[in-house]
Design an enzyme around this catalytic site. Structure first.
Site, PDB file in Angstrom:
ATOM      1  N   TRP A 150      47.777  37.454  37.599  1.00 19.74           N
ATOM      2  CA  TRP A 150      48.440  37.825  36.505  1.00 19.74           C
ATOM      3  C   TRP A 150      48.162  39.422  36.044  1.00 19.74           C
ATOM      4  O   TRP A 150      49.046  39.952  35.617  1.00 19.74           O
ATOM      5  CB  TRP A 150      48.003  36.695  35.727  1.00 19.74           C
ATOM      6  CG  TRP A 150      48.652  36.956  34.235  1.00 19.74           C
ATOM      7  CD1 TRP A 150      50.004  36.545  33.681  1.00 19.74           C
ATOM      8  CD2 TRP A 150      47.971  37.557  33.190  1.00 19.74           C
ATOM      9  NE1 TRP A 150      49.888  36.954  32.197  1.00 19.74           N
ATOM     10  CE2 TRP A 150      48.965  37.540  31.922  1.00 19.74           C
ATOM     11  CE3 TRP A 150      46.624  37.826  32.855  1.00 19.74           C
ATOM     12  CZ2 TRP A 150      48.598  38.009  30.860  1.00 19.74           C
ATOM     13  CZ3 TRP A 150      46.450  38.633  31.791  1.00 19.74           C
ATOM     14  CH2 TRP A 150      47.285  38.679  30.356  1.00 19.74           C
ATOM     15  N   GLN A 155      50.295  44.919  35.303  1.00 23.33           N
ATOM     16  CA  GLN A 155      50.090  46.189  35.312  1.00 23.33           C
ATOM     17  C   GLN A 155      51.174  46.931  36.028  1.00 23.33           C
ATOM     18  O   GLN A 155      51.530  47.808  35.763  1.00 23.33           O
ATOM     19  CB  GLN A 155      48.852  46.773  35.797  1.00 23.33           C
ATOM     20  CG  GLN A 155      47.491  46.323  35.150  1.00 23.33           C
ATOM     21  CD  GLN A 155      47.186  46.895  33.995  1.00 23.33           C
ATOM     22  OE1 GLN A 155      47.700  48.242  34.066  1.00 23.33           O
ATOM     23  NE2 GLN A 155      46.949  46.345  32.990  1.00 23.33           N
ATOM     24  N   HIS A 448      61.784  99.900   7.618  1.00 26.65           N
ATOM     25  CA  HIS A 448      62.837  98.762   8.420  1.00 26.65           C
ATOM     26  C   HIS A 448      63.487  97.619   7.512  1.00 26.65           C
ATOM     27  O   HIS A 448      64.713  97.656   7.388  1.00 26.65           O
ATOM     28  CB  HIS A 448      61.933  98.083   9.598  1.00 26.65           C
ATOM     29  CG  HIS A 448      62.816  97.227  10.350  1.00 26.65           C
ATOM     30  ND1 HIS A 448      63.369  97.773  11.496  1.00 26.65           N
ATOM     31  CD2 HIS A 448      63.520  96.112  10.172  1.00 26.65           C
ATOM     32  CE1 HIS A 448      64.011  96.748  12.159  1.00 26.65           C
ATOM     33  NE2 HIS A 448      64.263  95.844  11.364  1.00 26.65           N
ATOM     34  N   GLU A 449      62.426  96.930   6.782  1.00 28.28           N
ATOM     35  CA  GLU A 449      63.331  96.089   5.758  1.00 28.28           C
ATOM     36  C   GLU A 449      64.020  96.899   4.546  1.00 28.28           C
ATOM     37  O   GLU A 449      64.897  96.187   4.125  1.00 28.28           O
ATOM     38  CB  GLU A 449      62.009  95.218   5.147  1.00 28.28           C
ATOM     39  CG  GLU A 449      61.394  94.330   6.299  1.00 28.28           C
ATOM     40  CD  GLU A 449      62.274  93.474   7.092  1.00 28.28           C
ATOM     41  OE1 GLU A 449      63.240  93.204   6.680  1.00 28.28           O
ATOM     42  OE2 GLU A 449      61.998  93.298   8.346  1.00 28.28           O
ATOM     43  N   HIS A 452      67.301  97.455   5.720  1.00 31.13           N
ATOM     44  CA  HIS A 452      68.401  96.174   5.585  1.00 31.13           C
ATOM     45  C   HIS A 452      68.629  96.243   4.006  1.00 31.13           C
ATOM     46  O   HIS A 452      69.887  95.929   3.821  1.00 31.13           O
ATOM     47  CB  HIS A 452      67.466  95.302   6.058  1.00 31.13           C
ATOM     48  CG  HIS A 452      67.399  94.729   7.486  1.00 31.13           C
ATOM     49  ND1 HIS A 452      68.314  95.303   8.530  1.00 31.13           N
ATOM     50  CD2 HIS A 452      66.225  94.840   8.361  1.00 31.13           C
ATOM     51  CE1 HIS A 452      67.885  95.149   9.721  1.00 31.13           C
ATOM     52  NE2 HIS A 452      66.534  94.619   9.749  1.00 31.13           N
ATOM     53  N   ASP A 524      67.682  91.930  15.690  1.00 29.51           N
ATOM     54  CA  ASP A 524      68.894  92.386  14.934  1.00 29.51           C
ATOM     55  C   ASP A 524      69.888  93.120  15.889  1.00 29.51           C
ATOM     56  O   ASP A 524      70.995  92.618  15.648  1.00 29.51           O
ATOM     57  CB  ASP A 524      68.317  93.765  14.124  1.00 29.51           C
ATOM     58  CG  ASP A 524      67.317  93.340  12.963  1.00 29.51           C
ATOM     59  OD1 ASP A 524      67.449  92.312  12.637  1.00 29.51           O
ATOM     60  OD2 ASP A 524      66.467  94.282  12.662  1.00 29.51           O
TER      61      ASP A 524
END
Length: 643
Positions: A150, A155, A448-449, A452, A524
């Site tokens: 059993w 299993q 950079h920012e 934008h 970007d």
């Protein structure tokens, strides 16, 4: 560094990994052998405890001791003789089977007076102890053998034994009596048109006679279409909750297995189960996993996915009008579905669920805030305004992240600041305070920012800036958060061109100020290149290439027919590349012109960023006004002409 627009990152739908594999067969046998040893040892100890060891002597010795008066009592049980001596010792012996114990003693010439002085007790051989000691050596090994069998079969059931259950449906049932999992339309915010479309499905499930008497035929199949996280599954559950009917849910991928015919068998089992519990709703999530266009040649003639789709088509077309079983399905890719699925009689009702608008987002936030204590300064309307493009799942994640931030700081209520921070966390990822930029990198990131933000504020068709930061989040070293005043369903050519120029703002600023460029503009460039190519190949926004769709959106299948990029000639592909480059070059000149005209404003924004790292909208607009730039207002956007 990345220029972030209103589009949020969509959460991936992930499947849980399979559990670890069980122990090997040799390990299982070793475990069973160890259990056998333990039980054998336990049985030996138990028997020794039940039958304590005593000295075994000849019967003649027992007779001599009786004559000598050393014995107090004698117990005779079958052929076994147990003598208890006056010195509290115990000795055992065996007598002859044919003769009684007293006759045996007389044969040993023991006097009657000596026999009478000993208390002799005669017991019948039987009882629990007798049967246990008799049958245990026979029964226990058999029980142990069956126990091992059993254990091993249990299993192995997940591997070899599972073959017997392949054909069963894996659908999960939500019962109408399960109030803990019940969902109604009151739990679904927004999606007004979708709920109106589905209300008649609820009416049919509650009162089908009203429709049948007038000769109306209710749709047999309802397909929910929309972006990920818009609440398709939630709406399907709400229909079942409103109607009070069983709800069977299964994913399209759960039909398909490595064995041919398993998917079709599971479809049959699912529909048979649903018919037995009718009225009921069968919900197939991600139906495009099995419902893609047939005849593509993938998988050969015996493709398991196609066999499963064929069985679904047969089951849906075989419904009787009075069976009251409605099939609902959800997909993010309706363009790849087989036309036979969408014809009348199958999925003939199509409900599109769009991303929520501002008012719907506010209602969704209220739903997710029910179990969360909100502070007096929380204004969900403001959060709804700052989250255009967010789906219902994104908004739920936003509220959860806000609660986590408040709990991390040992506060009992959510504040507005927690929700504002969670917006950026959902869109970009958590702050990386440990990622410290050196002085040169910080200056490059600031310019950079600033590039934008400045171009986005000057160009008339770009979205206004809400926040600029050079604090690292996710994979971005800095970000510019720009959001529209109102949700937009369409985007014009002029808006696309200004967006491309804004995306080039960081690249142009770096080149202008430092006479060099960095890898920070990589994302970007990818974004603006994709926009420019879509303008040419999908939207007909190029005068040179004309109003021709050279590529299908979001894939290679359009209305059941394949549209491959390879179908265009090399000459046309070269013309497309040249037109894309022309659009990007024009945007580059536009961005360069803006930054040259407003160089002082660019320097002021960058210096402020280097000083405080984050600039909110009010402070940013003060810098613009100080340099002669008028900030954008909602009225200005409303009066702008389209392209």
């Amino acid at each position: 560094m990345a220029n972030q627009t209103e589009q949020s990152q969509k959460p991936r739908k992930e499947r849980g990994p399979k559990g670890p594999q069980g122990p090997s067969i040799w390990m299982q046998l070793a475990m069973a052998f160890a259990v056998f040893l333990v039980l054998s040892t336990g049985y030996s100890l138990l028997r020794e405890y039940i039958s304590p060891q005593s000295e075994s002597v000849p019967l003649s010795q027992i007779a001599i001791d009786i004559e000598a008066g050393k014995i107090l009592t004698i117990t005779v049980e079958g052929d076994n003789v147990t003598a208890e001596y006056k010195d509290e010792t115990t000795k055992t012996s065996r007598k002859e089977t044919e003769a009684s114990f007293t006759e045996t003693l007389k044969n040993y010439n023991i006097s009657e007076e000596s026999i009478a002085a000993v208390a002799i007790e005669i017991r019948d051989e039987g009882g629990v102890r007798f049967w246990f000691l008799t049958l245990a050596p026979l029964i226990l090994p058999i029980v142990l053998l069956f126990g091992i069998i059993w254990f091993l079969s249990r299993q192995m059931r997940g591997a070899g034994m599972q073959a017997f259950t392949f054909g069963r449906s894996l659908a999960r049932l939500i019962s109408p009596e399960d109030h803990a999992q019940r969902v109604t339309f009151a739990d679904v915010a927004g999606a007004k048109e979708a709920k109106e479309e589905l209300t008649e499905i609820v009416d049919f499930l509650k009162n089908p006679r009203k429709f049948i008497q007038i000769g109306a035929r209710i749709p047999k199949g309802v397909i929910l279409m929309g972006a990920p996280g818009t609440g398709k599954t939630l709406l399907a559950r709400a229909v079942a909750g409103e109607a009070g009917v069983p709800f069977f849910t299964i994913s399209g991928s759960e039909f398909v297995e490595m064995f041919v015919g398993v998917g079709a068998s599971r479809v049959r089992d699912l529909f048979e189960t649903a018919k037995k519990t009718a009225p009921a709703i069968v919900f197939i999530d991600e139906i495009d996993a099995v419902g893609r266009v047939r005849g593509t040649g993938v998988g050969g003639g015996n493709d398991e996915r196609e066999q499963t789709l064929n069985q679904i088509l047969v089951e849906m077309d075989g419904f009787e009008p009075n069976e009251k079983v409605i099939v609902m399905a959800a997909t993010n890719r309706p363009d790849v579905l087989d036309p036979a699925l969408l014809r009348p009689g199958r999925f003939d009702r199509r409900v599109t669920i769009d991303l929520p608008d501002r008012k719907d987002r506010e209602e969704i936030l209220k739903v997710h805030a029910r179990q969360k204590p909100l502070g007096p300064d929380v204004k969900l309307a403001v959060i709804a305004e700052r989250t255009p493009g967010f789906s219902g799942a994104d908004l739920g994640n936003l509220m959860n992240e806000g609660a986590i931030l408040a709990a991390r700081e040992n506060r009992k209520e959510l504040a507005q600041f927690d929700l504002i921070r969670s917006i950026e966390k959902v869109m970009l990822g958590p702050e990386r305070r440990s990622h410290v930029l050196n002085k040169k990198e910080k200056e490059i990131t600031a310019y950079h920012e600033a590039g934008h933000a400045l171009i986005s504020s000057v160009l008339p068709y770009a979205d206004p800036v809400h926040k600029i930061s050079i604090i690292s989040r996710g994979r971005a070293a800095g970000y510019t958060l720009k959001l529209p005043f109102e949700d937009k369903k369409m985007q014009s050519r002029r808006e696309f061109l200004d967006d491309i120029a804004v995306s080039l703002g960081g690249y142009v600023a770096e080149k202008m100020v430092f006479d060099d460029v960095t890898t920070g503009a990589a994302n970007d460039l990818q974004v603006l290149s994709a926009i420019a190519r879509d303008m040419v190949t999908r939207y007909g926004m190029s005068e040179k290439m004309g109003t021709i769709a050279y590529e299908a959106g979001q894939g290679r299948t359009l209305f059941g027919a394949g549209i491959e990029s390879g179908e265009i000639s090399q000459e046309v592909a070269a013309q497309i590349d040249a037109e894309v480059k022309r659009i990007i070059d024009a945007a580059h000149k536009k961005a360069e012109g803006v930054l040259k005209r407003h160089r002082k404003a660019l320097d002021a924004i960058a210096e402020k960023l280097i000083e405080i790292e984050t600039i909110e909208r009010d402070d940013f607009e003060k810098i613009l006004i100080a340099h002669g730039i008028t900030p954008k207002k909602k009225e200005d956007i409303e009066h702008q002409p389209l392209a």
